[in-house]
Design an enzyme around this catalytic site. Structure first.
Site, PDB file in Angstrom:
ATOM      1  N   HIS A  32      -0.536 -11.586   2.237  1.00  0.00           N
ATOM      2  CA  HIS A  32      -0.940 -12.397   1.084  1.00  0.00           C
ATOM      3  C   HIS A  32      -0.993 -11.528  -0.160  1.00  0.00           C
ATOM      4  O   HIS A  32      -0.802 -10.311  -0.083  1.00  0.00           O
ATOM      5  CB  HIS A  32      -2.269 -13.103   1.361  1.00  0.00           C
ATOM      6  CG  HIS A  32      -3.479 -12.210   1.483  1.00  0.00           C
ATOM      7  ND1 HIS A  32      -3.575 -11.183   2.416  1.00  0.00           N
ATOM      8  CD2 HIS A  32      -4.653 -12.189   0.790  1.00  0.00           C
ATOM      9  CE1 HIS A  32      -4.755 -10.604   2.299  1.00  0.00           C
ATOM     10  NE2 HIS A  32      -5.421 -11.177   1.311  1.00  0.00           N
ATOM     11  N   HIS A  91      -3.419 -10.711  -2.352  1.00  0.00           N
ATOM     12  CA  HIS A  91      -4.546  -9.906  -2.843  1.00  0.00           C
ATOM     13  C   HIS A  91      -4.070  -8.446  -2.856  1.00  0.00           C
ATOM     14  O   HIS A  91      -3.460  -7.974  -1.890  1.00  0.00           O
ATOM     15  CB  HIS A  91      -5.780 -10.081  -1.955  1.00  0.00           C
ATOM     16  CG  HIS A  91      -6.509 -11.372  -2.232  1.00  0.00           C
ATOM     17  ND1 HIS A  91      -7.257 -12.027  -1.293  1.00  0.00           N
ATOM     18  CD2 HIS A  91      -6.586 -12.125  -3.371  1.00  0.00           C
ATOM     19  CE1 HIS A  91      -7.781 -13.130  -1.834  1.00  0.00           C
ATOM     20  NE2 HIS A  91      -7.374 -13.206  -3.093  1.00  0.00           N
ATOM     21  N   ASP A 116      -5.170  -5.550  -2.392  1.00  0.00           N
ATOM     22  CA  ASP A 116      -5.457  -4.543  -1.362  1.00  0.00           C
ATOM     23  C   ASP A 116      -4.528  -4.677  -0.158  1.00  0.00           C
ATOM     24  O   ASP A 116      -4.605  -3.870   0.769  1.00  0.00           O
ATOM     25  CB  ASP A 116      -6.933  -4.598  -0.931  1.00  0.00           C
ATOM     26  CG  ASP A 116      -7.368  -5.972  -0.424  1.00  0.00           C
ATOM     27  OD1 ASP A 116      -6.966  -6.987  -1.024  1.00  0.00           O
ATOM     28  OD2 ASP A 116      -8.109  -6.033   0.578  1.00  0.00           O
ATOM     29  N   HIS A 117      -3.628  -5.663  -0.189  1.00  0.00           N
ATOM     30  CA  HIS A 117      -2.667  -5.821   0.909  1.00  0.00           C
ATOM     31  C   HIS A 117      -1.223  -5.545   0.483  1.00  0.00           C
ATOM     32  O   HIS A 117      -0.324  -5.581   1.317  1.00  0.00           O
ATOM     33  CB  HIS A 117      -2.794  -7.212   1.538  1.00  0.00           C
ATOM     34  CG  HIS A 117      -4.073  -7.360   2.308  1.00  0.00           C
ATOM     35  ND1 HIS A 117      -4.122  -7.377   3.674  1.00  0.00           N
ATOM     36  CD2 HIS A 117      -5.359  -7.420   1.874  1.00  0.00           C
ATOM     37  CE1 HIS A 117      -5.390  -7.476   4.056  1.00  0.00           C
ATOM     38  NE2 HIS A 117      -6.159  -7.503   2.985  1.00  0.00           N
ATOM     39  N   HIS A 174     -10.771  -3.567   8.404  1.00  0.00           N
ATOM     40  CA  HIS A 174     -10.979  -4.246   7.108  1.00  0.00           C
ATOM     41  C   HIS A 174     -12.469  -4.296   6.779  1.00  0.00           C
ATOM     42  O   HIS A 174     -12.994  -5.288   6.257  1.00  0.00           O
ATOM     43  CB  HIS A 174     -10.372  -5.668   7.142  1.00  0.00           C
ATOM     44  CG  HIS A 174     -10.143  -6.262   5.767  1.00  0.00           C
ATOM     45  ND1 HIS A 174     -11.053  -7.077   5.145  1.00  0.00           N
ATOM     46  CD2 HIS A 174      -9.112  -6.133   4.910  1.00  0.00           C
ATOM     47  CE1 HIS A 174     -10.584  -7.450   3.962  1.00  0.00           C
ATOM     48  NE2 HIS A 174      -9.403  -6.885   3.795  1.00  0.00           N
TER      49      HIS A 174
END
Lengths: 301, 301
Positions: free
Chosen positions: A60, A62, A64-65, A268
């Site tokens: 996705h 966001h 941080d990914h 995570h």
């Protein structure tokens, strides 16, 4: 399969936990799953040659990914990559990369082959003779997908000595590998198990990050060998988990239990936690075979 | 002033050299200069509180100089920042950040005040009573700017004992601090140096990355205390330096020499170099007071 954890942190990194990135190795192929900031440094530390990565899966949008992706692509470009790169991602990723590379006036020397996730269904997104890869929708604040890497059922292994004893013709071997018995010219039926041995069991890996607790997810990866499920919080912060569309360690364990997974990896972790033992204890209450991951962690299965 | 080097690498990072990022500390204020990937991790390692950074300067839109910015801004947001953030950058930065944050559906809780570089001139871009900051154009493949941080000339320090001896009224002190002599009621002129002491000398810091060799740059920062100038290559690869709009260590030294700098820092080393001593030796042939920087390096001046 071998899973390498390149980043075990969540939205805010810490000095020991980079944002999410994982590398799955299957029979010499490298599949990169999410690509948080600093991912390329972690790959260098693991001595993974960047140019051996041909498939990247982004769950996705966001940051941080995926914020490590433009830098990784740029390093591949500077290293002389010519082979196309397959990128399985949300549709917006293409616009983001185009915007970034147009402002840097970068003309990539290789093609990025985009494949966008199906919004609502579990779908095969890539396969070859040995492996099939699925994406499936998770339940997060913005559209987000998990992935399942399934080794196909292997053929049975021929017992050479038995073949010689019965003098079985070469063209029959494929049927034996498929598990069929053999009809001897003298009329006897020879049990397949006399002629072949069990193959190495197939492995599978499921990846669920980021998602709120959603029991139906378990049906996407029944009896998976290893499930990675996010565990951003412990149960004390279950309300915060709901609010932010994340899961607790106990909820991750429930999904592993419902799926009949053989092993659960959790990661995570929110940056607020220094001691991660409460995550492990909480998860093991429901699912004993849980393992905490950390940056640099690797597991063969 | 204190300069902290957060990343000393160039386009392709290595396990020891992150992409470019620096933090300049001036009287308790933190100025972040470029923000390559992993910058926020380096700030955490240096124990710099992210929320104390209110001014960020981005030289240009090659990813190795800004790809750490969206993650840093996101971490500031998650840490509850409310204060506006001043961002001095090329105009395209705004579109890039808007694209990224719209896809992640992030509504920042604080304002980013953009200030775009003047394309061709040296300009004051920020100042207060003690400090003025300039941007000036460098010579790179895409528009790129350097920065000069200049402490304003300090007032002279009053010699308390002399003030008492001459019985000088309080309202006269500001003139003494400005360096004026004092006219005694009896007609004598009292030399300022009897009444005041030299202030601490002012410092200045100039930042030049990325740029090809351009002698006119030296005129932007005459007699600067510390010059940081990129040195991507050694002289053996001078043709590659020209082709890629970068500089060699010797060329960096020439700029320091032409500017009459007191000290030269060199960095932005190509990932092909493991041993950096040749950079130092080459630069010192022209400019003895050269120092190689590395990730984690700090210097007070």
């Amino acid at each position: 399969m071998t899973i390498h954890i390149l980043g075990s942190g969540s939205a805010t990194p810490t000095v020991t936990r980079n944002p999410t990135a994982q590398l799955l190795e299957v029979s010499g192929r490298y599949f990169l799953i999410d690509c948080g900031e600093s991912c390329q440094i972690s790959l260098l530390r693991k001595k993974i040659p960047l140019l051996k990565i041909n498939h990247i899966f982004i769950s996705h949008l966001h940051g941080d990914h995926w914020l490590g992706l433009p830098g990784l692509i740029s390093s591949m470009h500077l290293a002389g990559r010519k082979l196309p790169l397959k990128l399985f991602c949300p549709a917006g990723m293409e616009q983001i990369l185009q915007t970034i590379f147009s402002h840097s006036e970068t003309q990539l020397q290789f093609e990025i082959e985009f494949s966008f996730h199906h919004p609502t269904e579990k779908k095969v997104i890539w396969e070859n003779a040995d492996l099939e890869i699925f994406s499936f929708p998770l339940a997060h604040r913005i559209p987000c997908h998990g992935f399942l890497f399934n080794e196909k059922k292997r053929l049975r292994n021929i017992r050479r000595e038995a073949i010689e004893v019965y003098n079985i013709p070469v063209e029959e071997l494929i049927n034996l590998k498929l598990g069929k018995d053999w009809l001897h010219p003298d009329g006897r039926i020879i049990d397949n198990r006399l002629l072949t041995k069990d193959p190495k069991p197939s492995s599978s890996y499921a990846y669920c990050s980021d998602t709120e607790f959603a029991p139906h997810l378990a049906s996407y990866f029944p009896e998976v060998s290893v499930l990675y499920h996010e565990a951003t919080f412990t149960e004390e912060l279950i309300e915060r988990a709901k609010l932010t569309y994340h899961s607790t360690a106990y909820q991750a364990a429930e999904i592993a239990y419902l799926a009949g997974a053989k092993k659960l990896l959790i990661g995570h972790f929110s940056s607020r936690y220094k001691d991660l033992n409460p995550f492990l204890l909480e998860s093991q209450k429901k699912f004993a075979n849980t393992c905490l991951v950390f940056d640099g962690f690797s597991l063969d299965f």
